[in-house]
Design a protein around this motif. Structure first.
Motif, PDB file in Angstrom:
ATOM      1  N   ASN A 156       0.785  -1.236   0.000  1.00  0.00           N
ATOM      2  CA  ASN A 156       0.000   0.000   0.000  1.00  0.00           C
ATOM      3  C   ASN A 156       0.818   1.288   0.000  1.00  0.00           C
ATOM      4  O   ASN A 156       0.262   2.372  -0.159  1.00  0.00           O
ATOM      5  CB  ASN A 156      -0.949   0.014   1.214  1.00  0.00           C
ATOM      6  N   LYS A 157       2.129   1.192   0.236  1.00  0.00           N
ATOM      7  CA  LYS A 157       3.008   2.373   0.258  1.00  0.00           C
ATOM      8  C   LYS A 157       2.524   3.440   1.249  1.00  0.00           C
ATOM      9  O   LYS A 157       2.620   4.640   0.988  1.00  0.00           O
ATOM     10  CB  LYS A 157       3.113   2.988  -1.144  1.00  0.00           C
ATOM     11  N   PHE A 213       5.416  10.496   3.441  1.00  0.00           N
ATOM     12  CA  PHE A 213       6.593  11.315   3.149  1.00  0.00           C
ATOM     13  C   PHE A 213       6.585  11.820   1.711  1.00  0.00           C
ATOM     14  O   PHE A 213       7.641  11.984   1.091  1.00  0.00           O
ATOM     15  CB  PHE A 213       7.869  10.515   3.445  1.00  0.00           C
ATOM     16  N   GLY A 214       5.411  12.082   1.229  1.00  0.00           N
ATOM     17  CA  GLY A 214       5.253  12.739  -0.072  1.00  0.00           C
ATOM     18  C   GLY A 214       5.739  11.921  -1.246  1.00  0.00           C
ATOM     19  O   GLY A 214       6.183  12.478  -2.249  1.00  0.00           O
ATOM     20  N   ASN A 258       8.342   9.886  -1.190  1.00  0.00           N
ATOM     21  CA  ASN A 258       9.777   9.623  -1.116  1.00  0.00           C
ATOM     22  C   ASN A 258      10.018   8.328  -0.327  1.00  0.00           C
ATOM     23  O   ASN A 258       9.980   8.316   0.903  1.00  0.00           O
ATOM     24  CB  ASN A 258      10.500  10.789  -0.460  1.00  0.00           C
ATOM     25  N   ALA A 259      10.276   7.228  -1.046  1.00  0.00           N
ATOM     26  CA  ALA A 259      10.452   5.928  -0.412  1.00  0.00           C
ATOM     27  C   ALA A 259      11.672   5.900   0.514  1.00  0.00           C
ATOM     28  O   ALA A 259      11.645   5.275   1.570  1.00  0.00           O
ATOM     29  CB  ALA A 259      10.588   4.854  -1.483  1.00  0.00           C
ATOM     30  N   ARG A 260      12.731   6.603   0.121  1.00  0.00           N
ATOM     31  CA  ARG A 260      13.958   6.587   0.931  1.00  0.00           C
ATOM     32  C   ARG A 260      13.722   7.252   2.286  1.00  0.00           C
ATOM     33  O   ARG A 260      14.171   6.744   3.314  1.00  0.00           O
ATOM     34  CB  ARG A 260      15.087   7.274   0.172  1.00  0.00           C
ATOM     35  N   TYR A 261      13.022   8.394   2.288  1.00  0.00           N
ATOM     36  CA  TYR A 261      12.706   9.044   3.565  1.00  0.00           C
ATOM     37  C   TYR A 261      11.828   8.142   4.427  1.00  0.00           C
ATOM     38  O   TYR A 261      11.980   8.078   5.647  1.00  0.00           O
ATOM     39  CB  TYR A 261      11.996  10.377   3.322  1.00  0.00           C
ATOM     40  N   GLY A 262      10.894   7.461   3.774  1.00  0.00           N
ATOM     41  CA  GLY A 262      10.022   6.542   4.507  1.00  0.00           C
ATOM     42  C   GLY A 262      10.809   5.421   5.148  1.00  0.00           C
ATOM     43  O   GLY A 262      10.565   5.043   6.307  1.00  0.00           O
TER      44      GLY A 262
END
Length: 199
Positions: A39-40, A46-47, A49-53
């Protein structure tokens, strides 16, 4: 039963809390990571941004790991103290065990990086190839083995036999977690390989 009660204070609330914390961590992170893959949820927070997440999840996992360790030490303090090793092994063995355990944990993190260590693949941050250097050329799951060794070392250092039983429980929890983590991670990478072949 009388012998058991001399080494384990089963009625201590701190012991129950510690056992819950130990089981909570891998269970929660597996649930959160699988939800993220499907589901991301954190990525969207975090808008996109997978890396920030992933960094956020890493902070959470690390923080709860520290809390788990604190609760374990607190639980040990409420358990009967029984000398288990004679001098100088009562100091030497736990120190060596802890040092090797930390070596496995730290070098695993170094080899995998932050995203590789803290479930980045569930965020779509995949590694280019499988890590085969130390400590993965010695153990299949060095981080879990190293962590278990640190639990054992702590129990021996504080001379708490109950801690050895908790350490066994820790290892069992890790083995169960791996039965879920391993196949799911393999599926993620197999899916990427299939996608590459289709292109």
């Amino acid at each position: 039963m009388d012998v058991f009660s001399t080494i384990v204070n089963a009625s201590a609330m701190s012991l129950h809390v510690s056992l819950l914390a130990i089981a909570f961590n891998p269970t929660a992170w597996n649930i959160v990571a699988r939800n993220e893959y499907r589901n991301k949820t954190i990525t969207r927070i975090f808008g996109g941004n997978a890396r920030y997440g992933c960094y956020f999840l890493a902070i959470m996992i690390f923080s709860f790991g520290m809390l788990r360790d604190h609760l374990y030490q607190r639980a040990l303090s409420d358990q009967p103290r029984v000398p288990m090793l004679s001098a100088p092994y009562d100091i030497l063995i736990p120190v060596v065990l802890f040092a090797i355990g930390q070596l496995f944990v730290v070098t695993s993190t170094w080899a995998l990086g932050i995203t590789g260590t803290f479930l980045g693949d569930y965020f779509g941050i995949l590694m280019d190839h499988r890590v085969q250097g130390f400590p993965f050329n010695v153990l299949r799951d060095p981080m879990y083995v190293g962590s278990t060794m640190c639990f054992i070392a702590t129990a021996l250092w504080y001379e708490r036999p109950a801690g050895l039983l908790v350490s066994l429980y820790v290892y069992i929890v890790y083995l169960i977690a791996l039965r879920f983590e391993g196949p799911f991670t393999d599926m993620i990478y197999s899916k990427r390989a299939s996608t590459k072949k289709a292109l």
